[in-house]
Design an enzyme around this catalytic site. Sequence first.
Site, PDB file in Angstrom:
ATOM      1  N   GLU A  75       0.828  -1.201   0.000  1.00 50.87           N
ATOM      2  CA  GLU A  75       0.000   0.000   0.000  1.00 50.87           C
ATOM      3  C   GLU A  75       0.864   1.252   0.000  1.00 50.87           C
ATOM      4  O   GLU A  75       0.609   2.205  -0.753  1.00 50.87           O
ATOM      5  CB  GLU A  75      -0.922   0.010   1.216  1.00 50.87           C
ATOM      6  CG  GLU A  75      -1.813   1.237   1.279  1.00 50.87           C
ATOM      7  CD  GLU A  75      -2.493   1.401   2.624  1.00 50.87           C
ATOM      8  OE1 GLU A  75      -3.688   1.765   2.648  1.00 50.87           O
ATOM      9  OE2 GLU A  75      -1.832   1.181   3.665  1.00 50.87           O
ATOM     10  N   TRP A  97      -8.624  -1.691   0.246  1.00 48.19           N
ATOM     11  CA  TRP A  97      -9.338  -0.488  -0.185  1.00 48.19           C
ATOM     12  C   TRP A  97     -10.635  -0.814  -0.938  1.00 48.19           C
ATOM     13  O   TRP A  97     -11.291   0.087  -1.461  1.00 48.19           O
ATOM     14  CB  TRP A  97      -8.434   0.370  -1.072  1.00 48.19           C
ATOM     15  CG  TRP A  97      -7.531   1.280  -0.294  1.00 48.19           C
ATOM     16  CD1 TRP A  97      -6.237   1.051   0.080  1.00 48.19           C
ATOM     17  CD2 TRP A  97      -7.865   2.577   0.215  1.00 48.19           C
ATOM     18  NE1 TRP A  97      -5.744   2.126   0.780  1.00 48.19           N
ATOM     19  CE2 TRP A  97      -6.713   3.067   0.879  1.00 48.19           C
ATOM     20  CE3 TRP A  97      -9.020   3.367   0.175  1.00 48.19           C
ATOM     21  CZ2 TRP A  97      -6.684   4.321   1.498  1.00 48.19           C
ATOM     22  CZ3 TRP A  97      -8.986   4.612   0.793  1.00 48.19           C
ATOM     23  CH2 TRP A  97      -7.835   5.083   1.438  1.00 48.19           C
ATOM     24  N   TYR A 139      -4.537  10.219  -0.705  1.00 50.59           N
ATOM     25  CA  TYR A 139      -3.152  10.072  -0.260  1.00 50.59           C
ATOM     26  C   TYR A 139      -2.081  10.335  -1.318  1.00 50.59           C
ATOM     27  O   TYR A 139      -1.594  11.442  -1.458  1.00 50.59           O
ATOM     28  CB  TYR A 139      -2.960   8.686   0.368  1.00 50.59           C
ATOM     29  CG  TYR A 139      -3.731   8.515   1.651  1.00 50.59           C
ATOM     30  CD1 TYR A 139      -3.349   9.192   2.807  1.00 50.59           C
ATOM     31  CD2 TYR A 139      -4.850   7.682   1.710  1.00 50.59           C
ATOM     32  CE1 TYR A 139      -4.068   9.048   3.998  1.00 50.59           C
ATOM     33  CE2 TYR A 139      -5.572   7.540   2.896  1.00 50.59           C
ATOM     34  CZ  TYR A 139      -5.174   8.221   4.034  1.00 50.59           C
ATOM     35  OH  TYR A 139      -5.883   8.092   5.192  1.00 50.59           O
ATOM     36  N   CYS A 200      -6.874  10.022   6.759  1.00 53.53           N
ATOM     37  CA  CYS A 200      -6.814   9.872   8.213  1.00 53.53           C
ATOM     38  C   CYS A 200      -5.405  10.177   8.692  1.00 53.53           C
ATOM     39  O   CYS A 200      -5.210  11.012   9.569  1.00 53.53           O
ATOM     40  CB  CYS A 200      -7.240   8.465   8.621  1.00 53.53           C
ATOM     41  SG  CYS A 200      -8.964   8.082   8.230  1.00 53.53           S
ATOM     42  N   ARG A 220      -5.720  12.367  12.136  1.00 53.39           N
ATOM     43  CA  ARG A 220      -6.914  13.050  12.629  1.00 53.39           C
ATOM     44  C   ARG A 220      -7.933  12.086  13.206  1.00 53.39           C
ATOM     45  O   ARG A 220      -8.675  12.412  14.138  1.00 53.39           O
ATOM     46  CB  ARG A 220      -7.573  13.851  11.502  1.00 53.39           C
ATOM     47  CG  ARG A 220      -8.138  12.962  10.400  1.00 53.39           C
ATOM     48  CD  ARG A 220      -9.054  13.663   9.432  1.00 53.39           C
ATOM     49  NE  ARG A 220      -9.545  12.716   8.443  1.00 53.39           N
ATOM     50  CZ  ARG A 220     -10.668  11.996   8.571  1.00 53.39           C
ATOM     51  NH1 ARG A 220     -11.421  12.122   9.645  1.00 53.39           N
ATOM     52  NH2 ARG A 220     -11.030  11.153   7.626  1.00 53.39           N
ATOM     53  N   ASP A 223      -8.729   4.331  13.809  1.00 56.20           N
ATOM     54  CA  ASP A 223      -9.325   3.057  14.198  1.00 56.20           C
ATOM     55  C   ASP A 223      -8.199   2.237  14.830  1.00 56.20           C
ATOM     56  O   ASP A 223      -7.370   1.665  14.139  1.00 56.20           O
ATOM     57  CB  ASP A 223      -9.895   2.389  12.948  1.00 56.20           C
ATOM     58  CG  ASP A 223     -10.359   0.953  13.175  1.00 56.20           C
ATOM     59  OD1 ASP A 223     -10.199   0.427  14.289  1.00 56.20           O
ATOM     60  OD2 ASP A 223     -10.874   0.351  12.213  1.00 56.20           O
TER      61      ASP A 223
END
Length: 318
Positions: A75, A97, A139, A200, A220, A223
Amino acid sequence: MNSPFQNSDSSLSRHYEWQYLDLMRAIWEGGSERVDRTGVGTRSIFGASLRFDLSDGQMPLMTTKRVYWKTATREMLWFLTGGTNIRELLVQGVTIWSDWPLARYRKVTQDEISQEAFEKRIVEDADFAERWGDLGPVYGKQWVDWPTYLPAGDGLFRRGEGIDQITQLIESLKNNPGSRRHIIEGWNVAELDQMALPPCHKTYQFHVAEGKLNGLLFQRSCDVALGLPFNLWSAALLQRMLAAQTGLEPGEFVWMGGDVHLYLNHEALVKEQLSREPVGSPRLHLKRQPESIFDYRIEDFEVTGYEPKGAIKAPIAV
């Protein structure tokens, strides 16, 4: 609310993973229950930090459950390409994803296709992948091709040359190590609505001191059960690659979280993982140093000393 984890002299001698487990326990036992975007519900705290030593090949790789570090590495390498379509990941067997484009496809078409069938069609049908597999400017797109716009007359603008933050960062680390502007930013406000999921892990900052590259990630939204083990590995991996490309030694990696949460439907995972104890000290070896950070391949990374406890599965909240 005070941070659930505070560094102390005694904590430095503990296995690095205990701070992650302490954070998980603090959230589950003392976090505020909140209604969230997914509708699943979370227990959440605001503001937390973790610190890891990356010297001598050390990495924040969780051992109380198996973390598929090769998946996380693929990734990260994909992020560095600037890619935004899940087809590039699926051909490598990376499915992390798929949930977001699959949910969009089901909503728009009312076709309750299985995830496996959806992924198969993405891989085999380029036109279908172009229509349904794109995540928007997530990203990597922001990292290596942040959009710029130039006046085109009559109040209109045209697309300018994109900004490659990664290349600029490497040059800055080499030529101006004392700068306080060693930053990679993913939070492009103008394009958030076009993203399948706004970033995130949004802001990375780096710091050079005494020949060492230190890194900080601000996240920010986190999980903790499913995402954070991947995020820790990936951010530390990026720091290791940057250090290699700039001739610096890896220093400390600092992780900071804003809304740090556990989903209510992750109770079984949380209780099982908290019943386990960390073991071992995995190391990452970079087997090759390519000319560019964009030229790393999965074969260039070797992990030794990693003997984790078994995987623990839990549903992802979309």
